[in-house]
Design an enzyme around this catalytic site. Structure first.
Site, PDB file in Angstrom:
ATOM      1  N   HIS A 105      -5.621   2.954   3.455  1.00 53.53           N
ATOM      2  CA  HIS A 105      -5.245   1.572   3.773  1.00 53.53           C
ATOM      3  C   HIS A 105      -4.009   1.556   4.678  1.00 53.53           C
ATOM      4  O   HIS A 105      -3.956   0.838   5.668  1.00 53.53           O
ATOM      5  CB  HIS A 105      -4.968   0.766   2.500  1.00 53.53           C
ATOM      6  CG  HIS A 105      -6.151   0.711   1.585  1.00 53.53           C
ATOM      7  ND1 HIS A 105      -6.097   0.213   0.310  1.00 53.53           N
ATOM      8  CD2 HIS A 105      -7.448   1.104   1.769  1.00 53.53           C
ATOM      9  CE1 HIS A 105      -7.295   0.296  -0.244  1.00 53.53           C
ATOM     10  NE2 HIS A 105      -8.118   0.840   0.618  1.00 53.53           N
ATOM     11  N   GLU A 158      -2.623  -5.472  -7.596  1.00 58.70           N
ATOM     12  CA  GLU A 158      -4.009  -5.316  -7.125  1.00 58.70           C
ATOM     13  C   GLU A 158      -4.820  -6.607  -7.268  1.00 58.70           C
ATOM     14  O   GLU A 158      -5.746  -6.846  -6.503  1.00 58.70           O
ATOM     15  CB  GLU A 158      -4.734  -4.220  -7.926  1.00 58.70           C
ATOM     16  CG  GLU A 158      -4.151  -2.833  -7.789  1.00 58.70           C
ATOM     17  CD  GLU A 158      -4.613  -2.103  -6.538  1.00 58.70           C
ATOM     18  OE1 GLU A 158      -5.378  -2.699  -5.762  1.00 58.70           O
ATOM     19  OE2 GLU A 158      -4.189  -0.965  -6.336  1.00 58.70           O
ATOM     20  N   GLU A 162      -9.738  -2.302  -3.248  1.00 55.40           N
ATOM     21  CA  GLU A 162      -8.793  -2.897  -4.215  1.00 55.40           C
ATOM     22  C   GLU A 162      -9.519  -3.428  -5.451  1.00 55.40           C
ATOM     23  O   GLU A 162      -8.993  -3.375  -6.565  1.00 55.40           O
ATOM     24  CB  GLU A 162      -7.954  -4.024  -3.586  1.00 55.40           C
ATOM     25  CG  GLU A 162      -7.178  -3.682  -2.322  1.00 55.40           C
ATOM     26  CD  GLU A 162      -6.235  -2.494  -2.439  1.00 55.40           C
ATOM     27  OE1 GLU A 162      -6.125  -1.888  -3.516  1.00 55.40           O
ATOM     28  OE2 GLU A 162      -5.606  -2.154  -1.419  1.00 55.40           O
ATOM     29  N   TYR A 184      -3.593   0.115   8.660  1.00 65.39           N
ATOM     30  CA  TYR A 184      -2.584  -0.803   9.213  1.00 65.39           C
ATOM     31  C   TYR A 184      -1.971  -0.193  10.468  1.00 65.39           C
ATOM     32  O   TYR A 184      -1.724  -0.881  11.453  1.00 65.39           O
ATOM     33  CB  TYR A 184      -1.478  -1.092   8.187  1.00 65.39           C
ATOM     34  CG  TYR A 184      -1.977  -1.724   6.907  1.00 65.39           C
ATOM     35  CD1 TYR A 184      -2.841  -2.815   6.937  1.00 65.39           C
ATOM     36  CD2 TYR A 184      -1.587  -1.233   5.662  1.00 65.39           C
ATOM     37  CE1 TYR A 184      -3.296  -3.395   5.763  1.00 65.39           C
ATOM     38  CE2 TYR A 184      -2.043  -1.811   4.482  1.00 65.39           C
ATOM     39  CZ  TYR A 184      -2.903  -2.883   4.535  1.00 65.39           C
ATOM     40  OH  TYR A 184      -3.359  -3.450   3.376  1.00 65.39           O
ATOM     41  N   HIS A 210      -9.841  -0.631  -7.727  1.00 66.77           N
ATOM     42  CA  HIS A 210      -8.544  -0.262  -8.316  1.00 66.77           C
ATOM     43  C   HIS A 210      -8.186  -1.203  -9.464  1.00 66.77           C
ATOM     44  O   HIS A 210      -7.668  -0.795 -10.493  1.00 66.77           O
ATOM     45  CB  HIS A 210      -7.433  -0.321  -7.258  1.00 66.77           C
ATOM     46  CG  HIS A 210      -7.698   0.552  -6.072  1.00 66.77           C
ATOM     47  ND1 HIS A 210      -6.958   0.490  -4.925  1.00 66.77           N
ATOM     48  CD2 HIS A 210      -8.642   1.507  -5.863  1.00 66.77           C
ATOM     49  CE1 HIS A 210      -7.434   1.369  -4.055  1.00 66.77           C
ATOM     50  NE2 HIS A 210      -8.455   1.996  -4.597  1.00 66.77           N
ATOM     51  N   GLU A 219      -5.327   4.384  -1.051  1.00 65.88           N
ATOM     52  CA  GLU A 219      -4.137   3.623  -0.630  1.00 65.88           C
ATOM     53  C   GLU A 219      -3.583   4.221   0.668  1.00 65.88           C
ATOM     54  O   GLU A 219      -3.089   3.497   1.539  1.00 65.88           O
ATOM     55  CB  GLU A 219      -3.051   3.620  -1.709  1.00 65.88           C
ATOM     56  CG  GLU A 219      -3.461   3.120  -3.094  1.00 65.88           C
ATOM     57  CD  GLU A 219      -3.911   1.666  -3.162  1.00 65.88           C
ATOM     58  OE1 GLU A 219      -4.096   1.023  -2.121  1.00 65.88           O
ATOM     59  OE2 GLU A 219      -4.085   1.168  -4.296  1.00 65.88           O
ATOM     60  N   ASP A 237       0.812  -1.209   0.000  1.00 68.84           N
ATOM     61  CA  ASP A 237       0.000   0.000   0.000  1.00 68.84           C
ATOM     62  C   ASP A 237       0.848   1.262   0.000  1.00 68.84           C
ATOM     63  O   ASP A 237       0.489   2.253  -0.624  1.00 68.84           O
ATOM     64  CB  ASP A 237      -0.980  -0.007   1.190  1.00 68.84           C
ATOM     65  CG  ASP A 237      -2.283  -0.699   0.799  1.00 68.84           C
ATOM     66  OD1 ASP A 237      -2.965  -0.194  -0.110  1.00 68.84           O
ATOM     67  OD2 ASP A 237      -2.599  -1.741   1.372  1.00 68.84           O
TER      68      ASP A 237
HETATM   69 FE   LIG Z   1      -4.583  -0.564  -1.046  1.00 69.26          FE
HETATM   70 FE   LIG Z   2      -5.099  -0.549  -4.454  1.00 69.49          FE
END
Ligand SMILES: [Fe+2]
Ligand SMILES: [Fe+2]
Length: 349
Positions: A122, A186, A220, A126, A223, A119, A89
């Protein structure tokens, strides 16, 4: 053929839609949502905006308890898979502007901006997960495991080198290779990781983290769809970038991606995790490789793996966060689910 950077300020850019091109066009760079050539971007944009979600709204208190009680082999897999996803990511967030800089259709640049934003979300999710479930020392260990684990580093190098190749030598051919690498990332790379998380859910563990992953997975998918459409538009406009020889090279990249993903699945998951087997991983990833290759008109790579394996049907239930029966852990997916269900290939987006 050369590859020209898109203009930033360009008062002499073309306004006529008929002159708009994926690459080497003469764009004004004006964000005009009412005057678009690639009409699919309009639905994509709305869909992506509807998918907005906030990582911290998912409760991770059960995960804090569960993480401490994971079996050693589960924890090892969890840490390694998370380390891999975190790296991917970050790489995506940083690389998408490099691609966008050479795409001369403003409506597509807008989509790429939304993707880059997602992204970043994301990556933030995390951070939130790690902050919630482990100590600062463990967190650093997981964040940088990809630098010390040779097998993980090898995988990251494959995609990283392809991205670098384009940065260092900006040709149309290298742009397509970067886009195919993006598509592999992806559409293949995330999947044994997602699968591992969904399997944890089946075993009643780490409910909040699984919920985070489900939102990530939904993004995702869009994407993947965006890059598929971009590559297909290029196939249509720039035939010389899709000769038989070049397609073979792109196809081989997908094949390498699939092989690495299977090898990785063997290394991190193996036969040690309840509910998953090596055979399941291999069949599923080969099936995904076929799906991705076919979607780009490159044909089948693995004969006999054209259908989704029966043993993996359960994955879909977790992937589809918008479905009504998704209240797996009393989480609240409906709070965000404004958009309609997205299937893996988003053909009816
Ligand atoms: Fe991502
Ligand atoms: Fe992505």
């Amino acid at each position: 053929m050369e590859l020209n950077k898109k203009a930033l300020f360009n008062e002499h850019g073309d306004i006529e839609l008929s002159k708009r091109k994926m690459i080497n066009g003469n764009t004004t760079n004006l964000n005009d949502f009412n005057n678009i050539k690639y009409t699919w971007t309009s639905n994509w944009y709305r869909n992506a905006m509807n998918n907005f979600w906030i990582p911290e709204e998912i409760n991770l208190s059960q995960d804090l308890k569960d993480y401490k009680n994971l079996e050693a082999k589960e924890k090892r897999a969890f840490d390694k898979i998370l380390s891999f996803l975190i790296f991917l990511d970050s790489l995506q967030t940083a690389n998408l502007p490099n691609v966008s800089e050479y795409i001369t259709a403003n409506e597509i640049n807008l989509c790429l901006t939304i993707q880059a934003f997602q992204e970043a979300v994301h990556s933030q999710s995390y951070g939130y997960m790690l902050d919630s479930i482990c100590s600062p020392e463990e967190r650093t260990e997981i964040l940088y495991q990809w630098r010390d684990d040779k097998r993980l580093l090898k995988r990251n190098k494959f995609i990283g080198d392809l991205y670098n190749e384009f940065r260092e030598n900006k040709t149309p051919y290298n742009l397509v290779k970067t886009m195919v690498a993006n598509y592999i990332l992806e559409g293949v790379y995330f999947y044994s990781g997602f699968m591992f998380f969904y399997n944890l859910a089946r075993n009643g563990k780490m409910p909040g983290c699984v919920q985070e992953i489900r939102y990530i997975n939904r993004d995702e998918n869009t994407h993947l769809w965006l890059f598929k459409k971009m590559i297909l538009e290029l196939e249509n406009e720039e035939k010389e970038l899709f000769t038989k020889e070049k397609i073979d090279i792109y196809k081989n990249m997908i094949k390498t991606g699939v092989e690495q993903e299977i090898e990785w699945g063997k290394y991190v998951i193996g036969e040690d995790i309840e509910g998953l087997t090596l055979q399941m991983i291999e069949e599923y990833i080969k099936y995904l490789g076929n799906l991705r290759s076919q979607a780009l008109n490159f044909g089948i790579i693995y004969e006999g793996f054209e259908q989704e394996p029966e043993s993996m049907k359960w994955v879909n239930e977790y992937q589809d966060i918008n479905s009504i029966k998704t209240d797996f852990f009393e989480a609240k997916p409906s709070a965000y689910s404004k958009s309609s269900v997205i299937d893996d290939d988003l053909d009816d987006l």
